[in-house]
Scaffold this active site. Structure first.
Site, PDB file in Angstrom:
ATOM      1  N   THR A 392      36.289  51.359  46.465  1.00  0.00           N
ATOM      2  CA  THR A 392      37.598  50.788  46.791  1.00  0.00           C
ATOM      3  C   THR A 392      37.864  51.178  48.240  1.00  0.00           C
ATOM      4  OG1 THR A 392      38.217  51.129  44.490  1.00  0.00           O
ATOM      5  CG2 THR A 392      40.021  50.808  46.026  1.00  0.00           C
ATOM      6  N   THR A 410      40.499  46.447  46.478  1.00  0.00           N
ATOM      7  CA  THR A 410      39.115  46.641  46.068  1.00  0.00           C
ATOM      8  C   THR A 410      38.464  45.337  45.633  1.00  0.00           C
ATOM      9  OG1 THR A 410      37.685  47.953  44.593  1.00  0.00           O
ATOM     10  CG2 THR A 410      39.741  47.114  43.661  1.00  0.00           C
ATOM     11  N   ASP A 434      37.180  46.189  34.455  1.00  0.00           N
ATOM     12  CA  ASP A 434      38.243  47.165  34.242  1.00  0.00           C
ATOM     13  C   ASP A 434      39.049  46.913  32.978  1.00  0.00           C
ATOM     14  OD1 ASP A 434      37.609  48.767  36.338  1.00  0.00           O
ATOM     15  OD2 ASP A 434      39.148  48.015  37.694  1.00  0.00           O
ATOM     16  N   SER A 463      44.248  49.602  36.313  1.00  0.00           N
ATOM     17  CA  SER A 463      43.609  50.141  37.508  1.00  0.00           C
ATOM     18  C   SER A 463      44.003  51.595  37.713  1.00  0.00           C
ATOM     19  CB  SER A 463      44.036  49.334  38.743  1.00  0.00           C
ATOM     20  OG  SER A 463      43.593  49.957  39.932  1.00  0.00           O
ATOM     21  N   SER A 464      43.157  52.316  38.461  1.00  0.00           N
ATOM     22  CA  SER A 464      43.478  53.687  38.869  1.00  0.00           C
ATOM     23  C   SER A 464      43.974  53.769  40.303  1.00  0.00           C
ATOM     24  CB  SER A 464      42.238  54.581  38.723  1.00  0.00           C
ATOM     25  OG  SER A 464      41.885  54.730  37.375  1.00  0.00           O
ATOM     26  N   GLY A 484      37.909  55.421  45.062  1.00  0.00           N
ATOM     27  CA  GLY A 484      37.197  56.343  44.197  1.00  0.00           C
ATOM     28  C   GLY A 484      37.307  56.081  42.716  1.00  0.00           C
TER      29      GLY A 484
END
EC number: 2.3.2.2
Length: 583
Positions: A392, A410, A434, A463-464, A484
């Site tokens: 990302t 990303t 995802d 998402s993170s 990351g």
């Protein structure tokens, strides 16, 4: 951050003001002698300037953003220009074929977010990644079925229409020029192209971009021109969002997908809209935390972890001591379990318990379950973290007025699906990976099958990504984030702790060693050569399993030192082409 804003000794303030006056005088002289923007690459000393900063994974893109600031643009204008420039200069993650999140906090106290996460195509189904054996067929990660409907162009356009100052065309045009005229191949670009040679062989449209006309590879120092991408960017420059989601580009992309078994249609593109959302908000030791709401899990998890950690004297424990790493790990373990159980696209999950998850009361109950001498156990029959690539990119912006932007976007994997849109010149994402691929299946390897994040048409995948702004007394003081994958949440949180609890400047905070735990698999990853053997022995004696990894994330941070009136910028040295640029 903590040192400068929390201490109030008279002598300290006098020294600071004196230093600030000298700094401003030196900067004024430098700007007369050297009118170009100032920049600093990764290290423990931040860039310090008076007017504005952009810090990103590409020095060229940061320079584009700062040029916009110097020409009278605001933080949103610089963000738009930087994002499109990164689509040219940082193809591993910079994009127009992906998506992400933007957090904005004005000097006037107003904060908001823009969600331009990709969506599942209209033809997507809950069972599309379930193989004949009932397991994942892994097509969510590769090939044309992995591509979600892109959101970046819509997100940039919406943010500009709401808060931008300069004309749209002026902000996109620098990216057009970079793509048309070419950029130098750096070592970071060269190594990325080289690692993906086998993928370029699979897709002729990709080979046409990432190899020379004669089929040979690009070498360091070569000029890389992207004429198809330049034409796509011209359409976006001249027609706004419709230059991507309608007309020539939409037809080209839909035809390319149909010819290769993909799902995205012209209708999918025409229907796509970015969404402005209320931020997730929390507090930590007198600071306000403003971060991204679902479908990002980052804001909820960061606030939840900070709430747990607020009950410990982290400064007394010592930075990256065994006890410190223990309470970080246990906080991460609990937040990631909640993440997997409850979070997903809010448009499909209207009853997510966000207020409870981000409450001090919930944190207190979780904190009470932490044993300082013994690690907890993660149960694979419960919840785990979904797979997310670490490729990302994040950048942060501050303008002369003090308005801040934190943006993470990303393509998912490095270079996304590695498929370049035929005739469009841009990489397509593989973000469908995802979603939870197999309903009801959760295992110790990190796959989960909980309902909130199952595939559905028009749904945004969890998402993170965690773009975050920290404020004090209603004014933004820190813009921070990182790439990351699942580690993004923990990287961002640790940088915040480094500044508030451990008295680090923004560059020191970005460079410090980091760890990551995500509930399942039940192992703590630790950056190599960052932790002493004695610390690891004590930490492991508490029952933690560890593994050594390479670098974790590329954090990009900007801090506003209100006492001196200067902005401090830091580009993580883990990012090979990254730089903080300001003036």
């Amino acid at each position: 951050m903590n040192r400068l804003s929390m201490q109030s000794q008279t002598m300290h303030s006098v020294v600071l003001r004196s230093c600030a006056m000298r700094c401003k005088a030196v900067i004024a002289v430098l700007l007369v002698l050297f009118p170009l923007a100032l920049y600093a690459e990764g290290g423990r000393t931040p860039l310090r300037v008076e007017n504005g900063i952009v810090t990103s994974a590409s020095r060229i893109a940061s320079e584009v953003g700062v040029d916009v600031l110097k020409n009278g643009g605001n933080a949103i204008d610089a963000t738009v220009a930087t994002a499109f420039a990164l689509a040219v200069t940082w193809p591993t993650a910079g994009n127009i074929g992906g998506g992400g999140f933007l957090v904005y906090h004005g000097e006037d106290g107003h904060a908001t977010t823009f969600d331009f996460r990709e969506k599942a195509p209209l033809a997507a189904t809950e069972q599309m990644y379930v193989g004949m054996d009932g397991e994942s067929n892994n097509m969510q990660h590769r090939g044309f079925l992995s591509v979600g409907v892109p959101g970046t162009v819509a997100g940039m356009y919406q943010a500009h229409q709401k808060y931008g100052k300069l004309p749209w065309a002026e902000l996109v045009d620098p990216a057009v020029q970079l793509a048309r005229d070419g950029i130098p191949i750096t070592y970071a670009l060269y190594s990325g192209f080289d690692r993906n040679q086998s993928f370029w062989d699979q897709f002729p449209s990709s080979a046409a971009v990432f190899r020379k006309a004669d089929g040979s590879s690009y070498e360091i120092g070569d000029t890389w021109q992207q004429p198809d991408l330049a034409r796509t960017l011209e359409r976006i420059r001249d027609e706004g969002r419709d230059g991507f989601y309608k007309g020539e580009n939409a037809k080209m992309l839909a035809d390319f997908m149909a010819e290769n078994g993909g799902l995205i249609t012209e209708e999918d593109l025409a229907k796509y809209e970015a969404v402005e959302r209320e931020p997730i908000r929390g507090t930590y030791r007198g600071y306000d935390i403003v971060s991204m709401p679902p479908p990002s899990s980052g804001g909820v998890a960061i606030v939840e972890m900070l709430n747990i950690l607020e009950g410990y004297d982290l400064a007394a424990m010592g930075h990256n001591s065994a006890d410190y790493l223990h309470v970080l790990t246990e906080s991460m373990r609990r937040a990631f379990a909640d993440r997997a159980e409850f979070l997903g696209d809010p448009d499909f999950n209207p009853d997510m318990p966000l207020t409870r998850l981000t409450s001090k009361e919930h944190a207190a109950s979780l904190r009470a379950s932490i044993d300082m001498e013994q690690a907890s156990e993660s149960d694979e029959s419960a919840y785990a973290g979904i797979y997310e690539s670490e490729e990302t990119t994040h950048f942060s912006v501050v303008d002369a007025e003090g308005n801040m932007v934190s943006l993470t976007y990303t393509l998912e994997n490095s270079y996304g699906s590695r498929i370049v849109a035929e005739g469009g010149g841009y990489l397509l994402n593989n973000e469908m990976g995802d979603f939870n691929p197999v309903p009801g299946v959760t295992n110790r390897f990190g796959q989960i099958g909980t309902d909130p994040n199952l595939v559905a048409p028009q749904k945004r995948m969890l998402s993170s990504m965690s773009p975050t702004i920290v404020a004090k007394d209603g004014k933004p003081v820190l813009a921070i984030g990182s790439p990351g994958g699942r580690t993004i949440i923990n990287t961002t949180m640790q940088v915040i702790l480094n500044m508030i609890d451990h008295d680090m400047n923004v560059a020191e905070a970005v460079e410090a060693g980091r760890i990551h735990h995500q509930w399942l698999p039940d192992v703590t990853s630790m950056e190599a050569m960052r932790f002493s053997p004695d610390t690891l022995r004590i930490y492991e004696a508490k029952g933690h399993e560890t593994r050594v990894r390479g670098t974790q994330g590329h954090a990009m941070g900007i801090y506003h030192d209100a006492e001196s009136g200067l902005y401090h910028g830091a580009a993580d040295s883990r990012a090979g082409d990254g730089a903080a640029v300001g003036y």
